[in-house]
Design an enzyme around this catalytic site. Sequence first.
Site, mmCIF file in Angstrom:
data_model
loop_
_atom_site.group_PDB
_atom_site.id
_atom_site.type_symbol
_atom_site.label_atom_id
_atom_site.label_comp_id
_atom_site.label_asym_id
_atom_site.label_seq_id
_atom_site.Cartn_x
_atom_site.Cartn_y
_atom_site.Cartn_z
ATOM 1 N N ASP A 10 20.352 69.900 114.315
ATOM 2 C CA ASP A 10 20.289 68.963 115.437
ATOM 3 C C ASP A 10 19.968 67.577 114.863
ATOM 4 O O ASP A 10 19.981 67.363 113.636
ATOM 5 C CB ASP A 10 19.315 69.447 116.529
ATOM 6 C CG ASP A 10 17.848 69.336 116.125
ATOM 7 O OD1 ASP A 10 17.561 68.876 114.985
ATOM 8 O OD2 ASP A 10 16.978 69.694 116.939
ATOM 9 N N CYS A 54 16.550 72.260 112.174
ATOM 10 C CA CYS A 54 16.137 71.424 113.305
ATOM 11 C C CYS A 54 14.744 70.902 112.949
ATOM 12 O O CYS A 54 14.377 70.900 111.771
ATOM 13 C CB CYS A 54 16.199 72.176 114.636
ATOM 14 S SG CYS A 54 15.090 73.582 114.811
ATOM 15 N N THR A 80 11.686 72.060 113.560
ATOM 16 C CA THR A 80 10.837 73.134 113.024
ATOM 17 C C THR A 80 11.633 74.243 112.358
ATOM 18 O O THR A 80 11.052 75.083 111.661
ATOM 19 C CB THR A 80 10.038 73.791 114.165
ATOM 20 O OG1 THR A 80 10.987 74.306 115.123
ATOM 21 C CG2 THR A 80 9.115 72.797 114.851
ATOM 22 N N HIS A 111 15.601 91.680 100.624
ATOM 23 C CA HIS A 111 15.198 92.817 101.456
ATOM 24 C C HIS A 111 15.907 92.850 102.810
ATOM 25 O O HIS A 111 16.127 93.934 103.343
ATOM 26 C CB HIS A 111 13.682 92.774 101.715
ATOM 27 C CG HIS A 111 12.872 93.191 100.527
ATOM 28 N ND1 HIS A 111 11.545 93.552 100.615
ATOM 29 C CD2 HIS A 111 13.203 93.305 99.213
ATOM 30 C CE1 HIS A 111 11.091 93.874 99.405
ATOM 31 N NE2 HIS A 111 12.078 93.714 98.530
ATOM 32 N N ARG A 161 10.865 68.744 109.875
ATOM 33 C CA ARG A 161 9.536 68.168 110.110
ATOM 34 C C ARG A 161 8.448 69.029 109.484
ATOM 35 O O ARG A 161 7.259 68.763 109.672
ATOM 36 C CB ARG A 161 9.306 68.011 111.618
ATOM 37 C CG ARG A 161 10.266 67.011 112.257
ATOM 38 C CD ARG A 161 10.154 66.984 113.764
ATOM 39 N NE ARG A 161 11.103 66.032 114.336
ATOM 40 C CZ ARG A 161 11.540 66.078 115.598
ATOM 41 N NH1 ARG A 161 11.107 67.014 116.421
ATOM 42 N NH2 ARG A 161 12.407 65.187 116.032
ATOM 43 N N ARG A 181 16.833 101.337 99.374
ATOM 44 C CA ARG A 181 16.045 101.706 100.554
ATOM 45 C C ARG A 181 16.116 100.653 101.651
ATOM 46 O O ARG A 181 15.801 100.920 102.812
ATOM 47 C CB ARG A 181 14.588 101.971 100.168
ATOM 48 C CG ARG A 181 13.801 100.738 99.755
ATOM 49 C CD ARG A 181 12.393 101.094 99.286
ATOM 50 N NE ARG A 181 11.557 99.933 99.055
ATOM 51 C CZ ARG A 181 11.606 99.190 97.942
ATOM 52 N NH1 ARG A 181 12.463 99.480 96.974
ATOM 53 N NH2 ARG A 181 10.792 98.146 97.794
ATOM 54 N N HIS A 182 16.514 99.427 101.261
ATOM 55 C CA HIS A 182 16.550 98.349 102.252
ATOM 56 C C HIS A 182 17.792 98.424 103.147
ATOM 57 O O HIS A 182 17.780 97.916 104.260
ATOM 58 C CB HIS A 182 16.502 96.985 101.557
ATOM 59 C CG HIS A 182 15.271 96.808 100.741
ATOM 60 N ND1 HIS A 182 14.015 96.687 101.305
ATOM 61 C CD2 HIS A 182 15.081 96.799 99.396
ATOM 62 C CE1 HIS A 182 13.112 96.582 100.341
ATOM 63 N NE2 HIS A 182 13.734 96.649 99.177
ATOM 64 N N ARG A 211 17.303 100.173 106.479
ATOM 65 C CA ARG A 211 16.371 99.385 107.308
ATOM 66 C C ARG A 211 17.104 98.212 107.941
ATOM 67 O O ARG A 211 16.923 97.914 109.125
ATOM 68 C CB ARG A 211 15.202 98.880 106.455
ATOM 69 C CG ARG A 211 14.351 100.024 105.913
ATOM 70 C CD ARG A 211 13.316 99.528 104.922
ATOM 71 N NE ARG A 211 12.566 100.655 104.359
ATOM 72 C CZ ARG A 211 11.741 100.553 103.343
ATOM 73 N NH1 ARG A 211 11.530 99.380 102.775
ATOM 74 N NH2 ARG A 211 11.107 101.615 102.894
HETATM 75 C C1 RB5 Z 1 13.732 68.376 118.786
HETATM 76 O O1 RB5 Z 1 12.798 67.407 119.131
HETATM 77 C C2 RB5 Z 1 13.032 69.667 118.400
HETATM 78 O O2 RB5 Z 1 12.549 70.313 119.504
HETATM 79 C C3 RB5 Z 1 13.984 70.554 117.635
HETATM 80 O O3 RB5 Z 1 14.474 69.878 116.525
HETATM 81 C C4 RB5 Z 1 13.422 71.857 117.090
HETATM 82 O O4 RB5 Z 1 12.235 71.647 116.418
HETATM 83 C C5 RB5 Z 1 13.358 72.992 118.019
HETATM 84 O O5 RB5 Z 1 13.052 74.126 117.658
#
Ligand code: RB5
Length: 149
Positions: free
Chosen positions: A12, A69, A71, A102, A113, A136-137, A140
């Site tokens: 994104d 993105c 996070t 695995h 970020r 073994r993986h 699973r």
């Molecule tokens: C965008 O601000 C943020 O929410 C997105 O990049 C992401 O972190 C969502 O999981």
Amino acid sequence: MPQKIRVVLSSDHAAIGLRQDIAGYISSKGYDAIDIGPVLPESTAYAPHGQAAAARVISGDCRFGIILCGTGQGIMMAANKMPGIRCGVCSDPFSARMIRQHNDANMLAMGARVVGDALALAIVNAFLDAEFMGGRHAPRVALIEPLAD
Ligand code: RB5
């Protein structure tokens, strides 16, 4: 000449710069980086971008996907809704190696970020250099399927 391994990248707006850096980096390592954007910095929802990359992996057009993105979490959740996708969010190289060895992950998610550029490249390295161990993986991993209603 052996065929280059194709790796699709998407993100994104929160991760455009890091995504482009990763695309350049893996190209320099000999991979075919398929960067499907976006390019413009306008705010955009992560799910369609993650699922567009996932579709390239599912179709066999690309062997791996790297999605980003803020996070890494939202785009990972969206990609994992696609049948056949196994995507983990990683903030360290150990986890990135393990999701290949695995879990036979075919996509890697990261948060721009959360990780800095140098760490992100180390995570990408660990992911792309590792191989699924099988054994073994394998049974699973085979159990990671949508549950029937
Ligand atoms: C965008 O601000 C943020 O929410 C997105 O990049 C992401 O972190 C969502 O999981």
